[in-house]
Design a protein around this motif. Structure first.
Motif, PDB file in Angstrom:
ATOM      1  N   HIS A 163       0.828  -1.214   0.000  1.00 58.18           N
ATOM      2  CA  HIS A 163       0.000   0.000   0.000  1.00 58.18           C
ATOM      3  C   HIS A 163       0.861   1.263   0.000  1.00 58.18           C
ATOM      4  O   HIS A 163       0.632   2.179  -0.798  1.00 58.18           O
ATOM      5  N   LYS A 164       1.868   1.318   0.882  1.00 62.01           N
ATOM      6  CA  LYS A 164       2.721   2.510   0.965  1.00 62.01           C
ATOM      7  C   LYS A 164       3.537   2.703  -0.307  1.00 62.01           C
ATOM      8  O   LYS A 164       3.681   3.833  -0.801  1.00 62.01           O
ATOM      9  N   ALA A 165       4.072   1.597  -0.838  1.00 65.35           N
ATOM     10  CA  ALA A 165       4.843   1.685  -2.077  1.00 65.35           C
ATOM     11  C   ALA A 165       3.962   2.162  -3.230  1.00 65.35           C
ATOM     12  O   ALA A 165       4.382   2.975  -4.064  1.00 65.35           O
ATOM     13  N   SER A 166       2.714   1.685  -3.262  1.00 62.83           N
ATOM     14  CA  SER A 166       1.773   2.086  -4.322  1.00 62.83           C
ATOM     15  C   SER A 166       1.397   3.560  -4.191  1.00 62.83           C
ATOM     16  O   SER A 166       1.268   4.267  -5.194  1.00 62.83           O
ATOM     17  N   GLU A 167       1.207   4.013  -2.964  1.00 57.26           N
ATOM     18  CA  GLU A 167       0.891   5.436  -2.741  1.00 57.26           C
ATOM     19  C   GLU A 167       2.019   6.325  -3.247  1.00 57.26           C
ATOM     20  O   GLU A 167       1.780   7.350  -3.895  1.00 57.26           O
ATOM     21  N   GLU A 168       3.250   5.927  -2.937  1.00 52.53           N
ATOM     22  CA  GLU A 168       4.411   6.707  -3.391  1.00 52.53           C
ATOM     23  C   GLU A 168       4.488   6.723  -4.911  1.00 52.53           C
ATOM     24  O   GLU A 168       4.722   7.770  -5.527  1.00 52.53           O
ATOM     25  N   CYS A 169       4.264   5.572  -5.514  1.00 51.68           N
ATOM     26  CA  CYS A 169       4.315   5.476  -6.969  1.00 51.68           C
ATOM     27  C   CYS A 169       3.192   6.300  -7.598  1.00 51.68           C
ATOM     28  O   CYS A 169       3.404   6.985  -8.606  1.00 51.68           O
ATOM     29  N   ASN A 170       2.004   6.249  -6.998  1.00 49.59           N
ATOM     30  CA  ASN A 170       0.878   7.019  -7.511  1.00 49.59           C
ATOM     31  C   ASN A 170       1.163   8.521  -7.458  1.00 49.59           C
ATOM     32  O   ASN A 170       0.817   9.262  -8.386  1.00 49.59           O
ATOM     33  N   GLU A 171       1.797   8.973  -6.374  1.00 49.31           N
ATOM     34  CA  GLU A 171       2.159  10.387  -6.263  1.00 49.31           C
ATOM     35  C   GLU A 171       3.143  10.778  -7.368  1.00 49.31           C
ATOM     36  O   GLU A 171       3.036  11.867  -7.949  1.00 49.31           O
ATOM     37  N   ASN A 172       4.088   9.897  -7.641  1.00 51.04           N
ATOM     38  CA  ASN A 172       5.051  10.169  -8.719  1.00 51.04           C
ATOM     39  C   ASN A 172       4.354  10.248 -10.086  1.00 51.04           C
ATOM     40  O   ASN A 172       4.698  11.088 -10.927  1.00 51.04           O
ATOM     41  N   LEU A 173       3.377   9.364 -10.286  1.00 50.90           N
ATOM     42  CA  LEU A 173       2.622   9.388 -11.543  1.00 50.90           C
ATOM     43  C   LEU A 173       1.786  10.666 -11.656  1.00 50.90           C
ATOM     44  O   LEU A 173       1.697  11.269 -12.735  1.00 50.90           O
ATOM     45  N   LEU A 174       1.176  11.073 -10.547  1.00 51.65           N
ATOM     46  CA  LEU A 174       0.404  12.317 -10.534  1.00 51.65           C
ATOM     47  C   LEU A 174       1.276  13.508 -10.919  1.00 51.65           C
ATOM     48  O   LEU A 174       0.876  14.358 -11.727  1.00 51.65           O
ATOM     49  N   MET A 175       2.459  13.561 -10.336  1.00 49.01           N
ATOM     50  CA  MET A 175       3.369  14.674 -10.629  1.00 49.01           C
ATOM     51  C   MET A 175       3.852  14.628 -12.073  1.00 49.01           C
ATOM     52  O   MET A 175       4.013  15.668 -12.717  1.00 49.01           O
ATOM     53  N   LEU A 176       4.068  13.409 -12.585  1.00 42.45           N
ATOM     54  CA  LEU A 176       4.500  13.262 -13.980  1.00 42.45           C
ATOM     55  C   LEU A 176       3.469  13.875 -14.927  1.00 42.45           C
ATOM     56  O   LEU A 176       3.818  14.660 -15.816  1.00 42.45           O
ATOM     57  N   ILE A 177       2.193  13.522 -14.731  1.00 45.09           N
ATOM     58  CA  ILE A 177       1.138  14.030 -15.609  1.00 45.09           C
ATOM     59  C   ILE A 177       0.868  15.512 -15.347  1.00 45.09           C
ATOM     60  O   ILE A 177       0.687  16.308 -16.286  1.00 45.09           O
ATOM     61  N   ARG A 178       0.861  15.895 -14.080  1.00 46.72           N
ATOM     62  CA  ARG A 178       0.566  17.289 -13.722  1.00 46.72           C
ATOM     63  C   ARG A 178       1.579  18.255 -14.315  1.00 46.72           C
ATOM     64  O   ARG A 178       1.220  19.337 -14.790  1.00 46.72           O
ATOM     65  N   ASP A 179       2.857  17.873 -14.307  1.00 46.78           N
ATOM     66  CA  ASP A 179       3.930  18.797 -14.686  1.00 46.78           C
ATOM     67  C   ASP A 179       4.325  18.741 -16.155  1.00 46.78           C
ATOM     68  O   ASP A 179       5.118  19.546 -16.619  1.00 46.78           O
ATOM     69  N   THR A 180       3.787  17.752 -16.884  1.00 44.19           N
ATOM     70  CA  THR A 180       4.207  17.618 -18.283  1.00 44.19           C
ATOM     71  C   THR A 180       3.519  18.645 -19.182  1.00 44.19           C
ATOM     72  O   THR A 180       2.370  19.026 -18.953  1.00 44.19           O
ATOM     73  N   ASN A 181       4.240  19.071 -20.190  1.00 45.67           N
ATOM     74  CA  ASN A 181       3.674  19.948 -21.220  1.00 45.67           C
ATOM     75  C   ASN A 181       3.457  19.189 -22.525  1.00 45.67           C
ATOM     76  O   ASN A 181       3.069  19.780 -23.536  1.00 45.67           O
ATOM     77  N   GLU A 182       3.743  17.894 -22.482  1.00 46.61           N
ATOM     78  CA  GLU A 182       3.600  17.071 -23.678  1.00 46.61           C
ATOM     79  C   GLU A 182       2.261  16.343 -23.663  1.00 46.61           C
ATOM     80  O   GLU A 182       1.576  16.267 -22.642  1.00 46.61           O
ATOM     81  N   ASP A 183       1.884  15.784 -24.804  1.00 47.80           N
ATOM     82  CA  ASP A 183       0.638  15.035 -24.902  1.00 47.80           C
ATOM     83  C   ASP A 183       0.726  13.752 -24.085  1.00 47.80           C
ATOM     84  O   ASP A 183       1.787  13.126 -23.997  1.00 47.80           O
TER      85      ASP A 183
END
Length: 511
Positions: free
Chosen positions: A163-183
């Protein structure tokens, strides 16, 4: 044997024309050998090769990764530990040489093992995926939906490590999509979110977080996907968890700021309640109250009244108005709306609001009476009570009258009770309350109202200066303009017209 092994490793280290590609291919193929000793021997070789300075093992990690992940499920604890150390060393090599790493070749392997039924494999793969998202950034955007698809269900795992590892990974994925300027694959991500909206609580909250982020990042693009997203969000309102329903309503409200979508939202909520009366009885109060908080009580009530006015499902209308009326009278967050209704005789805006509610409130006779008492339109309330005597009263209606009497004794109707002291100027109020008393069988509620009426003074009491001024100004709005008088005859006709529809329906049911 150990001496021969050491000698072979020395030869590999010293040989300049050793075919490493062919050798690694052979090692990878034989890592599935039936003998645990052979597998342990080969893992030892991989570790040794990784330590030789002249060999660039980063190039060969994609060839070995799948086989090594599978070895984490070995029955032998020693082999599992050796494999884990080997994979950890490889991950460090990747971090140190990320510019030369072929992430796209390995990402599918990592994603696959994130769904493994083996705890150790799954946990290790999630850690790898989390690091890959940080290291590879936009290179993995095309895999975003697939990555989210394996992480969201992992967040609901009972195992706390996963659960904790998944939460951390999910946060990283959120930041990846949030901060990208690409499609990125927005449609794919939305499809995954819809897939898990009716999942377990932790995963549901993660889905809400994704939607909120995407709405903030790409509101125009998200509007194109509301047709598929909205039904899933509405289904989630049936969830057993009150926290999930509240969070779901917040997301729905974010998507309903636009007037067109707002109207669509309320129409769909009404349709949902109509198809599932049990949900209305169980969650209706929570849903309506939260929508009022998030989207504005005035706006919610005016729109719902407009929708219900033209709804042909009479049984549902009566039930819905019953709930809306009770919320209006009792919810703490709707106090400003109650104050607005109480000014219906004095302010044009309040009068218009009362008139907007009234036609749909007529679907429930006691709700209509409650609304008139709250608005202090006692003359109309008196006529309604007289009209009620013409219709057959069932047990549900009597129970609602019982509830109304209890509310009259509450702080909500304190102004009404004070008006009983000035019965000379509020004769219709006295008539209304006595009329309610006559409609009721003798019961505890009957005695409560009877006792209240017995407190009404028989002779007029002296009026305070403030009361006299208030009556003088009662026909003038704050802007100094006359407030149009409510046309009781027209309003009574609306009430009778709606109530006769119910009488016809009841007769046809009996026949």
């Amino acid at each position: 044997m150990l001496l021969l092994d050491r000698l072979m490793k020395d030869i590999v280290e010293e040989c300049s024309n050793f075919d490493m590609h062919q050798f690694i291919s052979g090692v990878s193929a034989r890592l599935t050998a039936s003998s645990p000793n052979s597998r342990q021997f080969l893992i030892g070789w991989i570790q040794a090769l990784n330590e030789i300075p002249g060999i660039d093992m980063v190039v060969f990690i994609p060839d070995l990764l799948d086989a090594l992940f599978r070895r984490l499920a070995e029955p032998s604890k020693e082999i599992r530990q050796m494999t884990f150390v080997c994979l950890s060393d490889m991950l460090e090599e990747i971090k140190e040489n990320k510019s030369r790493v072929d992430f796209l070749t390995m990402i599918s392997t990592v994603i696959t093992h994130c769904e493994s039924s083996d705890h150790f494999i799954r946990l290790t793969a999630i850690h790898w995926l989390s690091d890959f998202v940080i290291l590879a950034h936009h290179l993995l955007l095309s895999y975003s939906a697939r990555m989210i698809d394996v992480i969201l269900p992992s967040m609901a795992q009972p195992d706390e490590e996963i659960h904790k590892a998944s939460e951390e990974c999910n946060e990283n994925l959120l930041m990846l999509i949030r901060d990208t300027n690409e499609d990125f694959d927005l449609a794919g991500i939305i499809a995954v979110i819809i897939k898990y909206l009716q999942s377990k609580t932790r995963t549901q909250f993660a889905c809400f977080k994704w939607i909120n982020m995407l709405v903030k990042k790409s509101p125009q693009e998200m509007s194109k996907h509301l047709e598929s997203l909205f039904p899933a969000l509405l289904r989630t309102l049936s969830d057993e968890s009150e926290e999930v329903v509240t969070a779901d309503l917040e997301v729905i409200s974010r998507l309903s700021v636009d007037q067109k979508q707002f109207e669509h939202c309320l129409n769909e909520v009404v349709r949902l309640f109509s198809s599932d009366p049990e949900l209305l009885n169980k969650r209706g109060v929570l849903i309506i109250r939260k929508l009022c908080v998030y989207l504005g009580a005035d706006r919610i009530y005016t729109s719902l009244a407009s929708i219900l006015k033209d709804n042909n499902n009479l049984e549902f209308n009566a039930l819905m108005i019953k709930h809306l009326n009770l919320i209006l009278l009792t919810a703490a967050e709707l106090k400003p709306l109650r104050n607005k209704v109480q000014q219906s005789r004095f302010e044009t805006e309040s009068r218009d609001f009362f008139l907007a509610l009234y036609p749909s409130w007529c679907h429930n006779s006691i709700a209509t009476l409650s609304l008139c008492l709250l608005a202090q339109v006692y003359d109309l309330a008196s006529e309604l009570v007289t009209a009620l005597s013409e219709f057959q009263m069932d047990m549900e209606t009597l129970l609602q009258i019982d509830k109304l009497i209890q509310l009259i004794e509450s702080p909500i109707f304190m102004a009404l009770r004070m008006h009983l002291l000035d019965h000379e100027h509020h004769p219709h109020l006295i008539k209304t309350l006595y009329g309610i008393l006559m409609l009721m069988p003798q019961s505890s509620a009957f005695n409560i109202l009877k006792n209240r009426l017995s407190c009404v003074p028989q002779t007029p009491l002296p009026q305070s200066a403030s009361s006299l001024i208030a009556r003088h100004q009662s026909r003038v709005s704050p802007a100094g303009k006359d407030v149009p008088v409510l046309k009781n005859d027209a309003l009574l006709k609306i009430f009778l017209s709606v109530q006769r529809k119910y009488e016809v329906t009841e007769r046809s049911t009996v026949l």
